[in-house]
Scaffold this motif. Sequence first.
Motif, PDB file in Angstrom:
ATOM      1  N   VAL A  43       2.796  21.351  26.659  1.00 48.10           N
ATOM      2  CA  VAL A  43       2.150  21.954  27.833  1.00 48.10           C
ATOM      3  C   VAL A  43       2.112  20.980  29.024  1.00 48.10           C
ATOM      4  O   VAL A  43       2.822  21.157  30.018  1.00 48.10           O
ATOM      5  CB  VAL A  43       0.720  22.460  27.506  1.00 48.10           C
ATOM      6  N   LEU A  70     -12.901  13.214  35.345  1.00 43.24           N
ATOM      7  CA  LEU A  70     -12.219  14.511  35.301  1.00 43.24           C
ATOM      8  C   LEU A  70     -12.768  15.496  36.353  1.00 43.24           C
ATOM      9  O   LEU A  70     -11.990  16.159  37.047  1.00 43.24           O
ATOM     10  CB  LEU A  70     -12.327  15.099  33.887  1.00 43.24           C
ATOM     11  N   GLY A  89      -4.526  17.748  30.405  1.00 41.13           N
ATOM     12  CA  GLY A  89      -3.809  17.836  29.127  1.00 41.13           C
ATOM     13  C   GLY A  89      -2.416  17.275  29.333  1.00 41.13           C
ATOM     14  O   GLY A  89      -1.776  17.559  30.365  1.00 41.13           O
ATOM     15  N   ASN A 123      -8.670  29.414  22.529  1.00 36.68           N
ATOM     16  CA  ASN A 123      -9.614  28.954  21.504  1.00 36.68           C
ATOM     17  C   ASN A 123     -10.243  30.167  20.825  1.00 36.68           C
ATOM     18  O   ASN A 123     -10.715  31.080  21.508  1.00 36.68           O
ATOM     19  CB  ASN A 123     -10.719  28.115  22.157  1.00 36.68           C
ATOM     20  N   SER A 128       0.191  17.001  26.688  1.00 38.91           N
ATOM     21  CA  SER A 128       1.030  17.149  25.493  1.00 38.91           C
ATOM     22  C   SER A 128       2.480  17.404  25.890  1.00 38.91           C
ATOM     23  O   SER A 128       2.782  17.776  27.029  1.00 38.91           O
ATOM     24  CB  SER A 128       0.530  18.313  24.633  1.00 38.91           C
TER      25      SER A 128
END
Length: 287
Positions: free
Chosen positions: A171, A196, A166, A233, A168
Amino acid sequence: MTAKILDGKAIAEELRNSIKDEVERQVAQGNKRPGLAVIMVGEDPASQVYVRNKKLACEKAGFKDVSEVLPASTSQEEVLALIDKLNADDDVHGIIVQLPVPDHINPEEIIERIHPCKDVDGFHPYNVGRLATRMPQLMPCTPHGVMTMLAKTGIPLRGLNAVVVGASNIVGVPMMLELLNERATVTICHSATKDLAEQVGRADLVVVGVGIPNMVKGDWIKDGAIVIDVGINRMDDGKLCGDVEYDVAKEKASWITPVPGGVGPMTIATLLENTMKVAYQLDCKLK
Ligand code: NDP
């Protein structure tokens, strides 16, 4: 191996209690209570819960809560004018804008209007730049909260192979910078990463913040790795779940964070920590 649990709820409570004690010590010496302004525009239901939790945490820690809830119809100019007012108010030490904002509001312009020395979310380019140049001032709450949790393991980060999944601004990227500054060897993965499973498989430390339930499979995890799951989530049955396949990963990891009760509680505690830093420690070099 069954992992030890990194109990974010307990670590956050300890941090919040120490902040509360410090506030009372400062107030007894005649100093102000830290003031935090959370600005919310509109009525996003998830944001309403976050703002309520932040207000509650403020109250419990003995902070002055100067939050403002504005209608969804509020204009960009009105939000900017409110930020100008809060920037000039000596009782306000921290200002954050709860994201997301309605479509007609430009979040970048809002974030840049917050004075960098009151930017307790650490999102202003000034603070991101300071973190990137190893002169940190105010650091984004979620990754900095992760650093506080990692310190509890007693494991030195220097030289570890760290993989952040991630990228962003909230984060992944500040997490990468925090780990780099501690001299971990950091790889950052995102939606264009090809391999990954392979990247995660060589990590001594993996931090995942993507927003896809159970996306990182437990059998990808290297034996003995530290696993930090930032994902939150909400599932159809109403339960919360992380981005890591927890039940399998916990049999391989040395340390793991649960969801809920892992990184989540650290974020608000770190927001209080940043606001207290502005109130009592920060020597602001900017006008
Ligand atoms: P964003 O949607 O802003 O970012 C998601 C990131 O994941 C992006 O960098 C994206 O890549 C990457 N990504 C998407 N798909 C894949 C994939 N298949 N493989 C690898 N990377 C992928 O989310 P946030 O960073 O805001 O949040 C991430 C999660 O963390 C969410 O579950 C959120 O709820 C949670 N969160 C938790 C907090 C806490 O307090 N615990 C605080 C903030 C967030 P690209 O950049 O290429 O698009």
